[in-house]
Design an enzyme around this catalytic site. Structure first.
Site, PDB file in Angstrom:
ATOM      1  CB  SER A 119      93.507  19.833  93.819  1.00  0.00           C
ATOM      2  OG  SER A 119      94.903  19.924  93.793  1.00  0.00           O
ATOM      3  CE1 TYR A 143      92.974  25.263  95.060  1.00  0.00           C
ATOM      4  CE2 TYR A 143      94.767  23.664  95.092  1.00  0.00           C
ATOM      5  CZ  TYR A 143      93.645  24.190  94.487  1.00  0.00           C
ATOM      6  OH  TYR A 143      93.173  23.641  93.318  1.00  0.00           O
ATOM      7  CE  LYS A 147      89.917  23.227  94.631  1.00  0.00           C
ATOM      8  NZ  LYS A 147      88.754  23.569  93.801  1.00  0.00           N
TER       9      LYS A 147
HETATM   10  N1  LIG Z   1      94.795  24.464  86.946  1.00  0.00           N
HETATM   11  C1  LIG Z   1      95.217  23.509  87.754  1.00  0.00           C
HETATM   12  O1  LIG Z   1      96.385  23.093  87.644  1.00  0.00           O
HETATM   13  C2  LIG Z   1      94.294  22.865  88.772  1.00  0.00           C
HETATM   14  C3  LIG Z   1      94.722  21.716  89.440  1.00  0.00           C
HETATM   15  C4  LIG Z   1      93.870  21.135  90.373  1.00  0.00           C
HETATM   16  C5  LIG Z   1      92.611  21.669  90.611  1.00  0.00           C
HETATM   17  N2  LIG Z   1      92.227  22.792  89.936  1.00  0.00           N
HETATM   18  C6  LIG Z   1      90.899  23.355  90.208  1.00  0.00           C
HETATM   19  O2  LIG Z   1      90.190  23.448  88.986  1.00  0.00           O
HETATM   20  C7  LIG Z   1      89.289  24.549  89.016  1.00  0.00           C
HETATM   21  C8  LIG Z   1      89.496  25.419  87.801  1.00  0.00           C
HETATM   22  O3  LIG Z   1      90.847  25.837  87.764  1.00  0.00           O
HETATM   23  P1  LIG Z   1      91.437  26.719  86.575  1.00  0.00           P
HETATM   24  O4  LIG Z   1      92.857  26.355  86.437  1.00  0.00           O
HETATM   25  O5  LIG Z   1      90.531  26.653  85.403  1.00  0.00           O
HETATM   26  O6  LIG Z   1      91.382  28.156  87.265  1.00  0.00           O
HETATM   27  P2  LIG Z   1      90.877  29.551  86.672  1.00  0.00           P
HETATM   28  O7  LIG Z   1      91.274  30.573  87.698  1.00  0.00           O
HETATM   29  O8  LIG Z   1      91.344  29.742  85.287  1.00  0.00           O
HETATM   30  O9  LIG Z   1      89.310  29.366  86.662  1.00  0.00           O
HETATM   31  C9  LIG Z   1      88.484  29.607  87.761  1.00  0.00           C
HETATM   32  C10 LIG Z   1      87.271  30.355  87.265  1.00  0.00           C
HETATM   33  O10 LIG Z   1      86.364  30.534  88.350  1.00  0.00           O
HETATM   34  C11 LIG Z   1      85.988  31.912  88.420  1.00  0.00           C
HETATM   35  N3  LIG Z   1      85.753  32.210  89.835  1.00  0.00           N
HETATM   36  C12 LIG Z   1      86.663  32.164  90.832  1.00  0.00           C
HETATM   37  N4  LIG Z   1      86.084  32.488  92.011  1.00  0.00           N
HETATM   38  C13 LIG Z   1      84.770  32.727  91.731  1.00  0.00           C
HETATM   39  C14 LIG Z   1      83.666  33.123  92.518  1.00  0.00           C
HETATM   40  N5  LIG Z   1      83.772  33.319  93.842  1.00  0.00           N
HETATM   41  N6  LIG Z   1      82.467  33.291  91.914  1.00  0.00           N
HETATM   42  C15 LIG Z   1      82.326  33.083  90.575  1.00  0.00           C
HETATM   43  N7  LIG Z   1      83.346  32.712  89.766  1.00  0.00           N
HETATM   44  C16 LIG Z   1      84.559  32.543  90.352  1.00  0.00           C
HETATM   45  C17 LIG Z   1      87.147  32.684  87.831  1.00  0.00           C
HETATM   46  O11 LIG Z   1      86.785  33.957  87.300  1.00  0.00           O
HETATM   47  C18 LIG Z   1      87.622  31.736  86.723  1.00  0.00           C
HETATM   48  O12 LIG Z   1      86.959  31.956  85.493  1.00  0.00           O
HETATM   49  C19 LIG Z   1      89.544  25.255  90.355  1.00  0.00           C
HETATM   50  O13 LIG Z   1      88.578  24.811  91.283  1.00  0.00           O
HETATM   51  C20 LIG Z   1      90.922  24.765  90.757  1.00  0.00           C
HETATM   52  O14 LIG Z   1      91.105  24.776  92.154  1.00  0.00           O
HETATM   53  C21 LIG Z   1      93.039  23.402  89.010  1.00  0.00           C
END
Ligand SMILES: NC(=O)c1ccc[n+]([C@@H]2O[C@H](COP(=O)([O-])OP(=O)(O)OC[C@H]3O[C@@H](n4cnc5c(N)ncnc54)[C@H](O)[C@@H]3O)[C@@H](O)[C@H]2O)c1
Length: 328
Positions: A119, A143, A147
């Site tokens: 991120s 957070y 990362k």
């Molecule tokens: N959405 C954003 O703006 C953004 C920005 C930067 C980084 N990210 C990173 O991208 C990744 C995906 O983000 P997203 O927006 O799709 O989030 P999201 O919450 O929609 O997806 C995360 C998924 O991981 C699953 N999950 C979480 N913890 C878990 C665990 N311990 N065991 C098994 N499954 C687990 C959740 O059920 C979910 O389906 C994350 O790592 C997040 O930190 C997201």
């Protein structure tokens, strides 16, 4: 050869799963469904368990072996900055124990490639407008720290065990590639403004006295479909022979101010609510834009969607979700 996607039932992961399926790749999803939705994974087999539990390493290893997994795309993590400040122990456990188990299984099963969701939060509060991957990382909340620490762990495992890794630092993700895959969380600017408009409340703008053209914060918004394509490009890059780089910013290189985004949302939704300006929030840099030239130079990927497509697609997905709640 198949790809294991952790967090594949989540917002971004489901887009990548769908794109992989569309091009005919074999996909296995691991997700505990804490924020994910089983209906989003299409034909992929879903294995529902918490990857941060001690038993997960062996479970993942078995899966990787039996499904002949050669690559892992690791999304599963918790992503709420405020929550991470309140529950640091849990965040470190969720995000770093989870990654540790995934990488342990990768090593045990002899998997070749790992793509990691990092991120822009790793940069903290940069004092430059456009950030390259060389800029120092000083995350300012647990957070972002999980990362950054995750990136270190990946680099160490790459060195010690010869695994090919890529760390993708996403900037501001928004939009929907398909109406049924919109962002269900109301944590980022676009869904937060939708939610306010829906209940007749004024969209909030935190600070209009920043040193930017209209005084509001400027960010780099990346369409989730472009982001998903970046994962496929990175996967193919890791599967190739020449991998000179492993850390990539994923953005567009173009910034939009909060006011511009809110204005675009008002236009797309046909709302005439007047936004309300509040005090600045702590930890919001004036401007944060990605220099994504590195990933373009090594994979050819670049973003092709702009703000209008982001807002239009996000609104269409929002409407499906809220007009037809059975789609949940
Ligand atoms: N959405 C954003 O703006 C953004 C920005 C930067 C980084 N990210 C990173 O991208 C990744 C995906 O983000 P997203 O927006 O799709 O989030 P999201 O919450 O929609 O997806 C995360 C998924 O991981 C699953 N999950 C979480 N913890 C878990 C665990 N311990 N065991 C098994 N499954 C687990 C959740 O059920 C979910 O389906 C994350 O790592 C997040 O930190 C997201």
């Amino acid at each position: 050869m198949s790809t294991l996607v952790t967090g594949g039932a989540g917002y971004i992961g489901a887009h990548v799963v769908r794109l992989l399926q569309e091009r005919g790749d074999r996909v296995i999803v691991v997700d505990d469904l804490t924020t994910g939705d089983a209906t989003r994974v299409g034909d992929a087999t879903l294995h529902q368990f918490d990857i941060s539990e001690p038993s997960a390493r062996a479970h993942l290893t078995d899966l990787m072996r039996s499904e002949e997994v050669d690559s892992v795309i690791h999304f599963a993590a918790k992503k709420q900055v405020g929550e991470s400040v309140e529950r640091p122990l849990w965040y470190y456990r969720q995000n770093l124990d989870g990654l540790n188990n995934v990488l342990g299984a990768v090593v045990d099963a002899g998997v070749d490639n790992v793509v990691f969701s990092s991120s822009a939060a790793v940069y903290g509060e940069p004092d430059v407008a456009v950030v390259t991957e060389e800029y120092h990382c000083r995350p300012i909340n647990p957070y972002g720290q999980t990362k950054f620490a995750g990136e270190w762990l990946l680099d160490a495992v790459a060195k010690a065990h010869g695994v090919h890794v890529a760390k993708l630092r996403y900037f501001n993700v928004a939009g929907a590639g398909w109406d049924d895959l919109g962002d269900p969380a109301v944590l980022n600017l676009v869904p937060m403004v939708f939610e306010r408009i829906e209940r007749g409340a004024a969209p909030l703008i935190f600070g209009d006295d920043y040193d930017t053209a209209d005084g509001t914060c400027v960010r780099d918004y990346i369409h989730v479909y472009d982001l998903a394509e970046a994962h496929l490009a990175t996967l193919d890059y890791l599967r190739g022979d020449d991998r000179p780089e492993s850390t990539f910013n994923i953005g567009t290189g173009t910034g939009y101010s909060v006011r511009e985004v809110v204005d675009e949302i008002l236009r797309v939704t046909g709302s005439d609510v007047t936004p309300e300006v509040r005090e600045r929030r702590a930890g919001d840099p004036a401007q944060l834009i990605a220099d994504s030239s590195r990933i373009t130079s090594v994979t050819g990927w670049q973003a092709s969607h702009g703000l209008s497509e982001i807002v239009t697609s996000a609104w269409s997905a929002w409407r499906l979700r809220h007009d037809h709640p059975a789609a949940d």
